[in-house]
Design an enzyme around this catalytic site. Structure first.
Site, PDB file in Angstrom:
ATOM      1  N   ILE A   1       0.981  -1.051  -0.139  1.00  0.00           N
ATOM      2  CA  ILE A   1       0.045   0.060  -0.478  1.00  0.00           C
ATOM      3  C   ILE A   1       0.527   1.146   0.098  1.00  0.00           C
ATOM      4  O   ILE A   1       0.087   2.649  -0.307  1.00  0.00           O
ATOM      5  CB  ILE A   1      -0.823   0.028   1.412  1.00  0.00           C
ATOM      6  CG1 ILE A   1      -0.024  -0.038   2.640  1.00  0.00           C
ATOM      7  CG2 ILE A   1      -2.071  -0.837   1.396  1.00  0.00           C
ATOM      8  CD1 ILE A   1      -1.107  -0.046   3.806  1.00  0.00           C
ATOM      9  N   GLY A   2       2.346   1.162  -0.210  1.00  0.00           N
ATOM     10  CA  GLY A   2       3.092   2.524   0.055  1.00  0.00           C
ATOM     11  C   GLY A   2       4.841   1.239   0.213  1.00  0.00           C
ATOM     12  O   GLY A   2       4.642   0.729   1.329  1.00  0.00           O
TER      13      GLY A   2
ATOM     14  N   GLU B   1       9.057  -1.259   1.554  1.00  0.00           N
ATOM     15  CA  GLU B   1       7.634  -1.410   1.594  1.00  0.00           C
ATOM     16  C   GLU B   1       6.045  -1.644   2.527  1.00  0.00           C
ATOM     17  O   GLU B   1       7.104  -1.886   3.769  1.00  0.00           O
ATOM     18  CB  GLU B   1       7.092  -2.344   0.535  1.00  0.00           C
ATOM     19  CG  GLU B   1       7.868  -2.440  -1.131  1.00  0.00           C
ATOM     20  CD  GLU B   1       8.752  -3.112  -1.024  1.00  0.00           C
ATOM     21  OE1 GLU B   1       9.330  -3.927  -0.962  1.00  0.00           O
ATOM     22  OE2 GLU B   1       9.543  -3.343  -2.981  1.00  0.00           O
ATOM     23  N   VAL B   2       5.026  -1.098   2.579  1.00  0.00           N
ATOM     24  CA  VAL B   2       4.429  -0.862   3.107  1.00  0.00           C
ATOM     25  C   VAL B   2       3.884  -1.964   2.844  1.00  0.00           C
ATOM     26  O   VAL B   2       2.836  -1.338   1.711  1.00  0.00           O
ATOM     27  CB  VAL B   2       3.461   0.150   4.039  1.00  0.00           C
ATOM     28  CG1 VAL B   2       3.160   0.154   5.421  1.00  0.00           C
ATOM     29  CG2 VAL B   2       5.309   1.137   3.975  1.00  0.00           C
TER      30      VAL B   2
ATOM     31  N   LYS C   1       5.154  -2.170   7.791  1.00  0.00           N
ATOM     32  CA  LYS C   1       6.125  -1.775   7.437  1.00  0.00           C
ATOM     33  C   LYS C   1       7.139  -2.601   7.876  1.00  0.00           C
ATOM     34  O   LYS C   1       7.314  -3.492   8.095  1.00  0.00           O
ATOM     35  CB  LYS C   1       6.423  -0.856   8.313  1.00  0.00           C
ATOM     36  CG  LYS C   1       5.946   0.818   7.592  1.00  0.00           C
ATOM     37  CD  LYS C   1       6.490   2.202   8.715  1.00  0.00           C
ATOM     38  CE  LYS C   1       5.900   3.393   8.175  1.00  0.00           C
ATOM     39  NZ  LYS C   1       6.207   4.364   8.890  1.00  0.00           N
TER      40      LYS C   1
ATOM     41  N   ASP D   1       7.640  16.685  11.890  1.00  0.00           N
ATOM     42  CA  ASP D   1       7.091  16.678  10.454  1.00  0.00           C
ATOM     43  C   ASP D   1       5.911  16.155  10.779  1.00  0.00           C
ATOM     44  O   ASP D   1       5.497  15.833   9.842  1.00  0.00           O
ATOM     45  CB  ASP D   1       8.112  15.136   9.773  1.00  0.00           C
ATOM     46  CG  ASP D   1       7.994  15.403   8.298  1.00  0.00           C
ATOM     47  OD1 ASP D   1       7.137  16.457   8.002  1.00  0.00           O
ATOM     48  OD2 ASP D   1       8.101  14.330   7.678  1.00  0.00           O
TER      49      ASP D   1
HETATM   50  P1  AMP Z   1       4.827   6.163   5.977  1.00  0.00           P
HETATM   51  O1  AMP Z   1       6.722   5.235   5.271  1.00  0.00           O
HETATM   52  O2  AMP Z   1       5.370   5.719   7.507  1.00  0.00           O
HETATM   53  O3  AMP Z   1       4.961   7.047   5.115  1.00  0.00           O
HETATM   54  O4  AMP Z   1       4.076   4.723   5.011  1.00  0.00           O
HETATM   55  C1  AMP Z   1       4.219   5.177   3.856  1.00  0.00           C
HETATM   56  C2  AMP Z   1       2.849   5.148   3.048  1.00  0.00           C
HETATM   57  O5  AMP Z   1       2.342   3.846   3.466  1.00  0.00           O
HETATM   58  C3  AMP Z   1       1.807   5.848   3.830  1.00  0.00           C
HETATM   59  O6  AMP Z   1       2.182   7.550   3.111  1.00  0.00           O
HETATM   60  C4  AMP Z   1       0.381   5.315   3.726  1.00  0.00           C
HETATM   61  O7  AMP Z   1       0.265   5.922   2.855  1.00  0.00           O
HETATM   62  C5  AMP Z   1       0.530   3.903   3.843  1.00  0.00           C
HETATM   63  N1  AMP Z   1       0.969   3.660   5.491  1.00  0.00           N
HETATM   64  C6  AMP Z   1       1.451   3.359   6.250  1.00  0.00           C
HETATM   65  N2  AMP Z   1       0.743   3.072   7.567  1.00  0.00           N
HETATM   66  C7  AMP Z   1       0.115   2.883   7.237  1.00  0.00           C
HETATM   67  C8  AMP Z   1      -1.317   2.719   8.245  1.00  0.00           C
HETATM   68  N3  AMP Z   1      -0.950   2.205   9.425  1.00  0.00           N
HETATM   69  N4  AMP Z   1      -2.183   1.948   7.951  1.00  0.00           N
HETATM   70  C9  AMP Z   1      -2.372   2.563   6.418  1.00  0.00           C
HETATM   71  N5  AMP Z   1      -1.522   2.866   5.521  1.00  0.00           N
HETATM   72  C10 AMP Z   1      -0.450   3.287   6.006  1.00  0.00           C
END
Ligand code: AMP
Length: 997
Positions: free
Chosen positions: A636-637, A643-644, A662, A759
């Site tokens: 998802i990200g 990757e997430v 994560k 941030d």
């Molecule tokens: P980050 O590395 O925390 O910035 O995460 C990257 C992307 O993953 C974020 O912009 C969200 O789209 C997605 N993401 C991270 N954590 C979550 C979560 N707990 N639930 C849903 N999406 C998430």
């Protein structure tokens, strides 16, 4: 031999028309019948004087025992013959222009006379002459026209008799009557019968139309078109028609009559519907049985009236069934969704009896009850989506007060409810509504008002405190968190003792005599959320040399004296003297929080870097999860470290939950691994509704190098900035402020724990299905590495300029006050539905503008109070900015009185949309509609514009709000954005000056 018998004959024949056989009848009307006359006919013979060779004669004959007259002639020898036999005057019927002449005759074989005489003939001629009057015995050969020469099929010999029948047609008759004449030229002929008739189509009923008897036409009218008339109680759009053929046959009926409403076709007529049946329109259909809940008492019904207690809605068809009002909705339940927002979700099941309808809607009525006194809630509460006309069996109710009983009445309505209520007062009807009485099971977070010393002893202190509002007897008990410490604990190690108590008094024992202790008590509301805490109070034990201090005993014997001790937590803070390196966070040691009332919070965030081994911090603050309990489902990200995923977590004894995972991609260094896991060490220390919750980490798996993971709660709607952009214009100011309130509450919690986020931005806020916003992104290095908005500053650090307070940019002064600045930017992002702060200005331009006291202008439709708060967050002097606690209070206040959101801040479309909206990026006017739409991020409507024929900017400038709507721009936010941009285009004075505050 039927034709001997009657004057009229009806002949049946079958004709195939368009593949369908229809029965046709022909009628013959006889004008003359020699045989039927039964006596002397008085026909004229010519020449009158024929000497010894008589011409035509009347002869009486007997055939098969019956007597009859015949005309005969038989001059077969001697000179040539010219004998005429003329009928009497035959009156013609006006329309019969074509008559048939049927002859029965015998002709003697010339050879049968032995040595056939030269003059013997076997034929004779038929003539006719028209006249308007009977000319009596006047006879002129020359007036007669020949119709035919008639020859027998069979000739008669000496001893036998062969009768021939021949029919000839006489056409084009027009005068009142005519004569027929037979010319004998030397044959031996006898007429047994001469019959003259014409044909007609008999009167008939076809397709419920009646057609009159019609004389068949002649040669020049082979098909006679005949108009008809619909039978009684039948109607038709066009006049029904049919054709009568020359042979007196009806063919090709055209058009159809249909029985009127209340009548149906039976045996070529329209008959009334029988009782219990109805027909509501003219049609060729049959009467139908009366539908459900109706009655049919009379015959010929156009519709069936409703039975008593049943109705038809105005939109129901008159011929449809009748229906009754619905019964009451069932099983109403109220569930609490957002306690703190005073929100309930009411849901129910549809009525058991819908009355036979599917247009059930619901109205919700609210009564608020204090004690036994109830009154309508009126405007005080809000329903989402609405309190009336609900199609769904649920509604969310907000703005409810705690401490009150509410009674919600849900009424089921349908299209016939209003008739039912007119017909019978409510008391006499089965109920269509059901009522639920409920109250919000929460209290505003309670606050401690005063804490006092009740009793003092050398090793114990008895304290009690007041709480507001006072807990109600039946409600779940409030619990209290009492934290205390010795006042002059040495600064390296501070021991906090935390007691969780169920009463508002406690006797704390095992204290050191003659020692000052600092106490602070905080109330926890029934849903566990913390309320306001008391001031830190100092109390001293009495001096008494007999007691020796014993730290372990203190820790273990915290709560005594009537208070229920649930558990004791000891927080030991190692306040290391070591200076933190420039990358670690700094606590709020600056003046911002150092006013006398702002004592340091009791629970303080512990920087994982203060641990010699950061892995120990992970172990301490995060739960280890076995990888087999985690299932990854979908990427998802992408984070800095890998990757997430979205996935699920199933731990024994707990139900499966959706989680975000994560991952740390392979090939990282130990330092990167520690940085990665530091986020979990930080997150693990937080427990708040508006902070993303850590489920645990995977660090210890055998091949953990592949598997280091951080598992958090899953937020279905992802990052807030993106979410708002995707739902531009779809939320009310009230909803947006509700989101900001959540973020502010999370930030208050963090700042209370002395955690500085650094941030804070909408991209680092996650949104779940309930639109709850949670602060995320706690990695130690993430501002340095992870955030694409991060910009290297001259000092080498990476800073998200647009979100960062000037002092943090200028000299790295990151504090909760700089977080407040960022929160102001988040407010702007939220109210502008994810718009990029300062649009496409460069970082340099942004910093310059801020230094010159320019600020972001109010977003479109932003409540004035909200914009004022933003401006406060952006005060240059950080000590003047509001604190997160103030922000939460103010937002709460706004949410409690939504009217306060109605005043909208001044909005300048030229700057709020995007500065270059008045021209292309190079300063020149937009060249095309799509360039312009692109610039205001509305290019999804390019096709709408081109379909509507808006292809150049001149046309755009002419557009009115209505036109924008008409081309298919429906979302209010988009509509405004486009409309405002057009306004801006018209006014070419783009300027930065409106930034000035
Ligand atoms: P980050 O590395 O925390 O910035 O995460 C990257 C992307 O993953 C974020 O912009 C969200 O789209 C997605 N993401 C991270 N954590 C979550 C979560 N707990 N639930 C849903 N999406 C998430």
């Amino acid at each position: 031999m039927g034709f001997w018998g009657g004057i009229r004959r009806v002949l049946f024949s079958y004709v195939l028309i368009n593949g369908i056989f229809i029965t046709l009848q022909t009628k013959e009307e006889v004008l003359l019948d020699m045989r039927a006359a039964g006596g002397e006919l008085g026909w004229l013979t010519w020449p009158l004087d024929q000497g010894d060779t008589p011409g035509w004669e009347v002869v009486q004959r007997t055939l098969n025992g019956s007597q009859f007259y015949t005309y005969s002639v038989c001059n077969v020898e001697g000179r040539e013959q010219d004998n005429w036999l003329r009928t009497t005057f035959i009156q013609r019927r006006p329309s019969a222009s074509r008559v048939f002449v049927e002859l029965q005759f015998i002709v003697r074989d010339c050879n049968s006379f032995g040595g056939a005489p030269l003059t013997c003939k076997e034929t004779f001629n038929l003539f006719t002459s028209e006249s308007d009057a009977d000319v009596g015995t006047t006879f002129h050969k020359s007036l007669f026209k020949k119709v035919a020469t008639i020859a027998p099929d069979e000739i008669t010999g000496k001893n036998d008799m062969r009768i021939n029948t021949e029919t000839r047609v006489v056409e084009n008759l027009s005068q009142r009557g005519f004569y027929l004449a037979f010319q004998d030229i030397g044959a031996c002929v006898a007429f047994l019968s001469v019959r003259v008739y014409y044909k007609s189509c008999p009167s008939t009923i076809k397709s419920l139309a009646s057609f009159p008897e019609t004389v068949a036409g002649g040669e020049n009218q082979v098909l006679k078109e005949v108009p008809g008339v619909c039978v009684e109680n039948a109607v038709s759009v066009e006049v029904p028609r049919i054709y009568c053929t020359v042979d007196g046959e009806w063919v090709v009926p055209v058009g159809q009559c249909q029985c009127k409403a209340g009548f149906e076709e039976k045996e070529d007529s329209c008959q009334e519907c029988e009782p219990g049946f109805f027909k509501d329109s003219e049609s060729s259909g049959k009467c139908e049985a009366c539908p459900a809940n109706t009655q049919g008492l009379k015959s010929g019904a156009l519709s069936c009236p409703c039975m008593q207690g049943f109705y038809r809605a105005p939109t129901d068809s008159n011929s449809g069934p009748c229906s009754g009002p619905p019964s009451a909705p069932r099983d109403i339940v109220a569930t609490t969704t957002q306690l703190s927002a005073g929100k309930l979700l009411l849901s129910w099941n549809p009525p058991a009896d819908t009355g036979g309808r599917d247009d059930i809607t619901y109205n919700v009525e609210c009564q608020r009850c204090e004690g036994a006194v109830c009154q309508p809630c009126g405007e005080k509460i809000r329903y989402d989506p609405s309190g009336t006309g609900l199609r769904d069996t649920r509604v969310s109710v907000s703005e409810l007060d705690a401490h009150l009983n509410y009674s919600f009445t849900v009424e089921a309505l349908s299209g016939v409810s209003m008739f039912a209520s007119q017909a019978a007062p409510r008391a006499h009807r089965p109920p269509s509504s059901a009522t639920l009485t409920t109250s919000l099971h929460y209290t505003d977070p309670p606050k401690i008002t005063t804490m006092r010393l009740v009793e003092r002893a050398p090793t114990s202190l008895s304290l009690s405190w007041d709480v507001s509002p006072r807990p109600r007897v039946q409600s779940r008990p409030i619990r209290y968190e009492l934290t205390y410490r010795k006042k002059d604990d040495n600064l390296d190690v501070t021991t906090y003792i935390v007691l969780i108590l169920e009463k508002s008094s406690v006797k704390v024992s095992d204290l050191d005599p003659d020692t000052a202790y600092l106490f602070r008590v905080q109330a926890l509301s029934s849903d566990g959320s913390p309320g306001g805490s008391s001031m830190e109070e100092q109390f001293e034990t009495l001096s008494d040399g007999h007691h020796t201090p014993n730290r372990t005993a203190i820790i273990l014997a915290g709560g005594v004296g009537g208070a229920t001790m649930l558990f004791i937590v000891v927080v030991i803070l190692f306040l290391r003297k070591r200076r933190r390196n420039s990358h670690t966070r700094q606590g709020p040691e600056d003046t911002y929080f150092s006013s006398p009332e702002q004592l340091k919070p009791l629970k303080t965030y512990v920087d994982p870097h203060t641990y010699e081994d950061p892995n120990v911090a992970v172990l301490k603050f995060a739960t280890e999860i076995h990888p087999s309990h985690i299932t990854k489902q979908k990427v998802i990200g992408a984070g800095e470290f890998g990757e997430v995923y979205r996935g699920s977590l199933k731990v024994q004894g707990r139900k499966e939950v959706a989680v975000a995972i994560k991952t740390l991609k392979p090939g990282y260094t130990e330092k990167q691994r520690q940085d990665f896991l530091s986020e979990a060490s930080i997150m693990g220390q937080f427990a708040h509704q508006n902070i993303i919750r850590l489920e645990g980490v995977v660090t210890k798996c055998k091949d953990f190098f592949k598997h280091a993971m951080i598992v958090t709660e899953y937020m279905e709607n992802g990052a807030l900035d993106r979410y708002l952009r995707d739902h531009d214009g779809e939320f009310s100011a009230f909803q947006l402020v509700g989101m900001l309130r959540g973020i502010a509450a999370g930030m208050k919690y963090l700042s209370d724990m002395s955690y500085v986020h650094r941030d804070l931005a909408a991209r680092n806020i996650l949104v779940n299905n309930n639109l709850e916003c949670k602060v995320s992104d706690f990695g130690l290095s993430r501002v340095l590495e992870d955030d694409p908005e991060g910009t290297y500053t001259t000092s080498g650090g990476k800073i998200p300029i647009r979100w960062t307070a000037p002092e943090a940019i200028a000299y790295r002064k990151f504090t909760s006050a700089s977080d407040v600045w960022s929160f102001g930017i988040v407010m702007w992002e939220v109210m502008a539905f994810g718009e990029r702060p300062y649009w496409d200005m460069s970082n340099h331009e942004v910093m310059k503008a801020i230094n010159e006291a320019f600020r972001l202008p109010a977003p479109m439709d932003c409540p004035s109070a909200v914009y004022q708060l933003m401006l406060q967050c952006w005060l240059p002097e950080r000590s003047k900015r509001p604190r997160f606690g103030d922000i939460v209070s103010l937002l709460d206040k706004l949410l409690r009185s939504p009217d306060s959101l109605k005043a909208i801040a001044d909005f300048d479309p030229r700057v709020s949309i995007r500065l270059p909206s008045t021209s292309g990026s190079d300063g020149s006017p937009f060249k095309s509609v799509s360039d312009w739409l692109e610039s205001i991020k509305m290019n999804q409507y390019s096709e709408n514009f081109s379909h509507a024929g808006i292809v150049n900017m001149d046309q755009v400038l002419q557009m009115k709000n209505e036109d924008i709507k008409n081309i298919g721009v429906r979302l209010p936010g988009h509509l405004k954005r486009i409309a405002y941009s057009i306004l801006g285009l018209k006014d070419q004075t783009s300027t930065l000056s409106v930034f000035a505050v």
